[in-house]
Structures are given as structure tokens and as C-alpha cells.
Motif scaffolding. Structure first.
Motif, mmCIF file in Angstrom:
data_model
loop_
_atom_site.group_PDB
_atom_site.id
_atom_site.type_symbol
_atom_site.label_atom_id
_atom_site.label_comp_id
_atom_site.label_asym_id
_atom_site.label_seq_id
_atom_site.Cartn_x
_atom_site.Cartn_y
_atom_site.Cartn_z
ATOM 1 N N UNK A 22 56.309 51.745 32.258
ATOM 2 C CA UNK A 22 56.096 50.799 33.405
ATOM 3 C C UNK A 22 54.948 50.998 34.107
ATOM 4 N N UNK A 23 54.798 52.017 34.686
ATOM 5 C CA UNK A 23 53.654 52.606 35.770
ATOM 6 C C UNK A 23 52.428 52.232 35.244
ATOM 7 N N UNK A 24 52.287 52.967 33.623
ATOM 8 C CA UNK A 24 50.979 52.528 32.985
ATOM 9 C C UNK A 24 50.634 51.043 32.930
ATOM 10 N N UNK A 25 51.615 50.406 32.236
ATOM 11 C CA UNK A 25 51.536 49.061 32.012
ATOM 12 C C UNK A 25 51.352 48.120 33.410
ATOM 13 N N UNK A 26 51.859 48.524 34.318
ATOM 14 C CA UNK A 26 51.626 47.740 35.713
ATOM 15 C C UNK A 26 50.376 47.943 36.140
ATOM 16 N N UNK A 27 49.817 49.269 36.080
ATOM 17 C CA UNK A 27 48.517 49.616 36.625
ATOM 18 C C UNK A 27 47.334 48.782 35.857
ATOM 19 N N UNK A 28 47.635 48.656 34.524
ATOM 20 C CA UNK A 28 46.607 48.168 33.827
ATOM 21 C C UNK A 28 46.822 46.860 34.253
ATOM 22 N N UNK A 29 47.915 45.729 34.335
ATOM 23 C CA UNK A 29 47.873 44.615 34.518
ATOM 24 C C UNK A 29 47.218 44.568 35.991
ATOM 25 N N UNK A 30 47.618 45.202 36.791
ATOM 26 C CA UNK A 30 46.973 45.046 38.287
ATOM 27 C C UNK A 30 45.369 45.217 38.252
ATOM 28 N N UNK A 31 44.842 46.049 37.502
ATOM 29 C CA UNK A 31 43.541 46.527 37.307
ATOM 30 C C UNK A 31 42.870 45.212 36.637
ATOM 31 N N UNK A 32 43.574 44.451 35.611
ATOM 32 C CA UNK A 32 43.065 43.273 35.087
ATOM 33 C C UNK A 32 43.116 42.262 36.050
ATOM 34 N N UNK A 33 43.932 41.950 37.033
ATOM 35 C CA UNK A 33 44.216 40.850 37.732
ATOM 36 C C UNK A 33 43.126 40.726 39.039
ATOM 37 N N UNK A 34 42.734 42.302 39.333
ATOM 38 C CA UNK A 34 41.620 42.209 40.606
ATOM 39 C C UNK A 34 40.443 42.668 40.305
ATOM 40 N N UNK A 35 40.091 42.898 38.953
ATOM 41 C CA UNK A 35 38.805 43.227 38.376
ATOM 42 C C UNK A 35 37.832 41.850 38.487
ATOM 43 N N UNK A 36 36.802 42.371 39.259
ATOM 44 C CA UNK A 36 35.888 41.205 39.670
ATOM 45 C C UNK A 36 34.954 40.584 38.352
ATOM 46 N N UNK A 37 35.822 40.060 37.470
ATOM 47 C CA UNK A 37 35.270 39.442 36.496
ATOM 48 C C UNK A 37 35.778 38.104 36.110
ATOM 49 N N UNK A 38 35.037 37.434 35.234
ATOM 50 C CA UNK A 38 35.348 35.567 34.878
ATOM 51 C C UNK A 38 36.696 35.756 34.223
ATOM 52 N N UNK A 39 37.404 34.534 34.023
ATOM 53 C CA UNK A 39 38.590 34.610 33.386
ATOM 54 C C UNK A 39 38.556 34.836 31.871
ATOM 55 N N UNK A 40 37.401 34.712 31.270
ATOM 56 C CA UNK A 40 37.520 34.876 29.877
ATOM 57 C C UNK A 40 37.402 36.416 29.711
#
Length: 95
Positions: A22-40
Motif C-alpha cells: 500500500x505504501x509503495x503504490x500510494x507513493x507511486x500514485x502521489x508521484x504521478x499526481x504531483x509530477x510537473x508533466x502534462x496529462x498524457x
């Protein structure tokens, strides 16, 4: 031939595995959401995370199934040998 010992996992081990997943998946999702990149790019990383997660579960299941099938085959072979030894009488006269 000795039969392999069936190991059992403790509740603490299951809890640790679940929490770490859960921590690993949550960290990955957090990183994806707050990464400064476009939506694609964000969508691509999200899909690869989903594929990686499901393929990890599939791989773990395949490894478990392979180990269990070896255990069953080993037990069947041992049962056949035990039956042959039990049925064998070296002092029986051959007629």
C-alpha cells in the motif's frame, strides 16, 4: 525422499506485506499526481503502474502454483514408492 515442509506465514508477515504494498503504490500514485508533466505523460505513468501491479500479482500466482504443483507431484511419487514398499514381500515364494 523427504517431503517438503509446508511453511505458513504469520499474521504479522501478511500485515507487513500489505502495508508495504500500500505504501509503495500510494507513493507511486502521489508521484504521478504531483509530477510537473502534462496529462498524457501522467496517464501513461498511471497505466504502466496498473500494468506493473497486475503483472506482479500474476507472476506471484504463477510462482506459487508451480511450487504447489511440484509439492503435489512429490507427494504422489512418495505415496507410490511407499505403496510399492508396503506391498513388496521379499520372502514370498515365486510359483
Amino acid at each position: 525422499m523427504s517431503t517438503p515442509k509446508q511453511s505458513t506465514n504469520t499474521t504479522a508477515f501478511f500485515a507487513q506485506a500489505g502495508i508495504s504494498f500500500a505504501v509503495a503504490l500510494g507513493a507511486m500514485l502521489f508521484a504521478i499526481l504531483y509530477l510537473p508533466v502534462d496529462s498524457w505523460t501522467r496517464a501513461f505513468l498511471g497505466m504502466t503502474t496498473i500494468f506493473l501491479t497486475t503483472s506482479s500479482f500474476t507472476l506471484a500466482k504463477c510462482i506459487r502454483d508451480a511450487q504447489e504443483s511440484q509439492y503435489v507431484v512429490s507427494r504422489l511419487d512418495q505415496a507410490r514408492v511407499d505403496k510399492l514398499l508396503a506391498d513388496h514381500d521379499p520372502f514370498r515364494s515365486v510359483s
